[in-house]
Design an enzyme around this catalytic site. Structure first.
Site, PDB file in Angstrom:
ATOM      1  N   ASP A   1       0.785  -1.236   0.000  1.00  0.00           N
ATOM      2  CA  ASP A   1       0.000   0.000   0.000  1.00  0.00           C
ATOM      3  C   ASP A   1       0.813   1.280   0.000  1.00  0.00           C
ATOM      4  OD1 ASP A   1      -2.628  -1.042  -0.123  1.00  0.00           O
ATOM      5  OD2 ASP A   1      -2.393  -1.755   1.927  1.00  0.00           O
TER       6      ASP A   1
ATOM      7  N   ASP B   1      -6.895  -4.050  -5.882  1.00  0.00           N
ATOM      8  CA  ASP B   1      -6.517  -2.737  -5.337  1.00  0.00           C
ATOM      9  C   ASP B   1      -5.082  -2.360  -5.728  1.00  0.00           C
ATOM     10  OD1 ASP B   1      -8.126  -4.548  -3.838  1.00  0.00           O
ATOM     11  OD2 ASP B   1      -8.190  -3.218  -2.121  1.00  0.00           O
TER      12      ASP B   1
HETATM   13  N1  GLY Z   1      -7.267  -1.380  -0.354  1.00  0.00           N
HETATM   14  C1  GLY Z   1      -8.130  -1.839   0.659  1.00  0.00           C
HETATM   15  C2  GLY Z   1      -9.546  -1.473   0.464  1.00  0.00           C
HETATM   16  O1  GLY Z   1      -9.934  -0.939  -0.550  1.00  0.00           O
HETATM   17  O2  GLY Z   1     -10.308  -1.734   1.363  1.00  0.00           O
END
Ligand code: GLY
Length: 400
Positions: A118, A183
């Protein structure tokens, strides 16, 4: 005489068209400025609450009447600083710039984070916007270092960036070897940026390799997405196609689909490769034609959630899509994509989703969901819903 009538009619039509355009323009200006004034009021309250605490807290959500603050290491830590940058951009008021710098620089250590994927979200929204709006030289090195950290998660045998580690927490209980979540497409922008800043094309190559394998493995034939693909990291074979935050392995989790639309739009912007544009368009067509998409354009949390229409909406998915669609409208079918984005922004700006001043823990939007299967952050505000809503307003403003 006939000529005079024709001339007068033509002039009247032109004047009418002009005044309609002016009225539409005024409507857009009003919607943006009214929203920005509201957001500035809410976020000033956030800042006041943080100053009262004597600490540099980072707001994420509001649950059971309490604002929840997060550590820099959490995946959403870049969004509050990023929203402050957008407030600076939308208001031109340097007080927001000073605040944005303070909250951004509190994330200084994130550039070295290698234990999840992330870092792209975290550094892009904070330092990325910071570099764009302040030109602050030292931010360049932070972005390049963050891209190096993210690149440590690239598995050359599989041609993907591993999203999550599997040695602890609930991810260790699923039998995965190398999980990649949709994601992850959002983290590629950091890599493209790092190649531009450093001249090192290895970041760019990792980004396009990951994007290509995501096209190959993470989309169904109707262009909906699987949330999690579990790879064999050595040979790239697919072990499992699962969900983590959606309703079922074969359902389509709404925010994941929004990440896909946004991520492939960015890939087209950065590479000019039409296949990425087509992927973003087709991923959005899945949404636009879905019988379970509500008329206001704000999706339920999963397109296949079993109790629709009694299911919860996810305002974050709409905010992410609106922002992506404004960008997409600059590459293709302008009125169509802009029309959809305008519809979502209008819905999110309405009392159905936008909080009242001073309420909602000072966040902008209500009715987002973090993860229903994990019973986490159910029907609450989320800092990333706010961030992408502000980004959408900014992009709408730019399109004028
Ligand atoms: N990237 C984690 C979410 O969208 O919850």
């Amino acid at each position: 005489m006939k000529k005079v009538v024709l001339f007068t009619t033509a002039i009247s039509i032109m004047l009418l068209a002009f005044s309609c355009r002016k009225a539409a323009q005024k409507g857009t200006d009003d919607l943006i400025s009214e929203n920005v004034a509201f957001v500035a009021g809410q976020y000033a309250r956030h800042i006041a609450a943080i100053e009262d605490s004597g600490r540099l807290l980072n707001p994420k959500t509001f649950i059971n009447g309490k604002i929840r603050y997060i550590k820099p290491q959490e995946w959403t830590s870049g969004f509050f600083p990023g929203s402050l940058w957008y407030l600076y951009e939308l208001t031109g008021d340097s007080v927001w710039k000073r605040r944005a710098i303070r909250f951004t620089e509190a994330l200084d250590t994130i550039q070295y984070l290698t234990n999840h994927h992330d870092v792209g979200f975290m550094i892009g929204s904070s330092y990325g916007n910071g570099l764009r709006l302040s030109g602050n030289e030292p931010y360049k090195a932070v972005i390049v270092q963050a891209a190096k950290s993210l690149s440590t998660r690239f598995r050359p045998g599989a041609g993907i960036i591993q999203s999550w580690n599997t040695d602890r927490g609930w991810q260790s209980e699923r039998g995965w070897e190398c999980p990649v979540i949709i994601d992850n497409m959002m983290n590629l922008e950091l890599l493209f940026e790092a190649t531009k800043l450093s001249g090192d094309s290895s970041f760019y190559r990792i980004a396009v390799t990951h994007a290509d394998n995501t096209i190959r493995n993470q989309f169904r034939s109707d262009y909906s997405t699987w949330h999690v693909i579990d790879y064999n990291p050595n040979d790239g074979s697919v072990r499992n196609k699962n969900t983590a935050q959606g309703y079922a392995h074969e359902s389509c989790w709404s925010r994941g689909q929004a990440w896909a639309i946004y991520g492939f739009t960015v890939c087209f912007r950065e590479t000019g490769n039409k296949k990425y544009l087509e992927q973003a368009e087709k991923a959005f067509e899945f949404v636009a034609n879905h019988p379970n998409l509500p008329a206001d354009g704000v999706p339920y949390w999963d397109y296949n959630a079993p109790k629709i229409p009694e299911e919860l909406r996810d305002a974050s998915a709409a905010a992410i899509m609106a922002s992506a669609l404004y960008e997409l409208s600059t590459y293709s079918n302008r009125d169509y994509y802009k029309g959809w984005a305008d519809k979502m922004v209008a819905s999110l700006s309405s009392p159905a989703y936008r909080a009242k001043p001073g309420e909602n823990g000072y966040f902008i939007l209500m009715h987002a969901v973090g993860s229903i299967p994990h019973n986490n952050e159910i029907d609450v505000p989320l800092n990333y819903a706010d961030y992408y809503f502000l980004e959408a307003l900014k992009r709408k403003h730019d399109l004028k």
